[in-house]
Design a protein around this motif. Structure first.
Motif, PDB file in Angstrom:
ATOM      1  N   LEU A 110      10.728  19.831 -28.782  1.00  0.00           N
ATOM      2  CA  LEU A 110       9.559  19.897 -27.898  1.00  0.00           C
ATOM      3  C   LEU A 110       8.685  18.666 -28.080  1.00  0.00           C
ATOM      4  CD1 LEU A 110       8.167  23.555 -28.254  1.00  0.00           C
ATOM      5  CD2 LEU A 110       9.114  22.535 -26.174  1.00  0.00           C
ATOM      6  N   ALA A 145       7.088  20.543 -23.430  1.00  0.00           N
ATOM      7  CA  ALA A 145       8.382  20.730 -22.784  1.00  0.00           C
ATOM      8  C   ALA A 145       9.433  19.975 -23.570  1.00  0.00           C
ATOM      9  CB  ALA A 145       8.338  20.241 -21.336  1.00  0.00           C
ATOM     10  N   LEU A 186      10.233  25.291 -22.153  1.00  0.00           N
ATOM     11  CA  LEU A 186       8.781  25.210 -22.010  1.00  0.00           C
ATOM     12  C   LEU A 186       8.143  26.020 -23.129  1.00  0.00           C
ATOM     13  CD1 LEU A 186       8.474  25.779 -18.141  1.00  0.00           C
ATOM     14  CD2 LEU A 186       8.496  23.593 -19.363  1.00  0.00           C
ATOM     15  N   THR A 209      16.228  23.206 -19.938  1.00  0.00           N
ATOM     16  CA  THR A 209      14.824  22.869 -20.115  1.00  0.00           C
ATOM     17  C   THR A 209      14.101  23.958 -20.902  1.00  0.00           C
ATOM     18  OG1 THR A 209      14.798  21.618 -18.057  1.00  0.00           O
ATOM     19  CG2 THR A 209      12.670  22.337 -18.920  1.00  0.00           C
ATOM     20  N   GLY A 235       0.595  22.656 -25.385  1.00  0.00           N
ATOM     21  CA  GLY A 235       1.672  23.005 -24.469  1.00  0.00           C
ATOM     22  C   GLY A 235       2.668  21.871 -24.411  1.00  0.00           C
ATOM     23  N   ALA A 289       8.081  30.455 -26.299  1.00  0.00           N
ATOM     24  CA  ALA A 289       8.935  29.459 -25.633  1.00  0.00           C
ATOM     25  C   ALA A 289       9.878  30.139 -24.651  1.00  0.00           C
ATOM     26  CB  ALA A 289       9.735  28.674 -26.673  1.00  0.00           C
TER      27      ALA A 289
END
Length: 253
Positions: A246, A80, A108, A106, A78, A132
């Motif tokens: 990322l 960001a 994720l 942003t 995972g 994403a």
């Protein structure tokens, strides 16, 4: 009389030894017959039998080594980061051309797949699925209208890398789809999907046998998104370009 007594004793001993000799010969004959080897025969052992054994042993060891040469593991990660969205060939009908503003937001992401490593060549491969969310903050250039876009991407990626110590730089390619929801003045005007593809580049760092970190750059290209309606006005978003980066932490099982 005494002489005859010793004569009988000598004769008795002779008979005893003769009987023992016959018994021993009979047992020896049975043993030879049971083994299938005739008495006096020799067992021939090839001089290169040991060499052949050693060759067979090495071949088995080599086969076992080759079986373990490619190792693999499932992983999930995972992360960001940030994305930069733009599209410059959209339009409204009736109306004219529109653009999607280039704005950072942003990002994720979740990734999961399988990782192979060839311990001899140090080449590594992955096949993974990626989801994403490329947040809000993207707007259509519609005059006098407050617009907002929510963007998601779902991709299937393949990568190839080179393992150097704990580092593994890699490149890859992915295909999938993006989904874009659009709002105008807080009113939902539609959600549409489009085909997408992306080149990928990054580096993995293996912290332990199970934990890894990755920095990955992607450049998503989408097909045209159409089907948004503001009353009688139709809105089309053309060929969006979404470069994003990322930073991820993963676990290999």
């Amino acid at each position: 009389m005494k002489k005859n007594k010793w004569t009988f004793k000598a004769l008795g001993l002779s008979v005893l030894f003769f009987a023992l000799g016959l018994g021993f010969h009979h047992l020896k004959a049975e043993e030879v017959e049971s083994t299938g080897i005739a008495e006096g025969d020799e067992i021939a052992v090839s001089k290169d039998s040991d060499a052949k054994y050693q060759e067979s042993k090495k071949a088995m060891e080599k086969a076992g080594g080759e079986a373990k040469r490619v190792v693999g593991a499932w992983y999930i990660a995972g992360g960001a980061g940030t994305g930069f969205v733009g599209a410059n060939d959209g339009f409204v009908n009736p109306g004219g051309p529109i653009t999607v503003n280039t704005n950072f937001s942003t990002v994720l992401g979740v990734l999961g797949g399988y990782h192979w490593l060839d311990t001899e060549t140090h080449l590594a491969w992955t096949v993974e699925a990626e989801a994403a969310y490329i947040g809000t903050g993207h707007y259509l250039s519609l005059p006098s209208m407050n617009t907002a876009l929510n963007i998601g991407a779902f991709m299937v990626n393949g990568t190839v890398g080179y393992h150097i110590g704990n580092f593994e730089p890699y490149v890859g390619f992915g295909v999938g789809a993006v989904v874009v929801n659009a709002e105008v003045a807080s009113a939902n005007i539609g959600t549409n999907w489009a085909f997408a593809f992306q080149p990928i580049a990054g580096v993995r760092y293996f912290i332990t046998a199970h934990w890894l970190a990755a920095a990955q750059f992607e450049w998503i290209w989408t097909d045209t998104l159409s089907g948004y309606n503001i009353g009688a006005t139709q809105v089309t978003i053309g060929h969006a370009m979404i470069p994003l980066g990322l930073l991820a932490i993963g676990y290999a099982f």
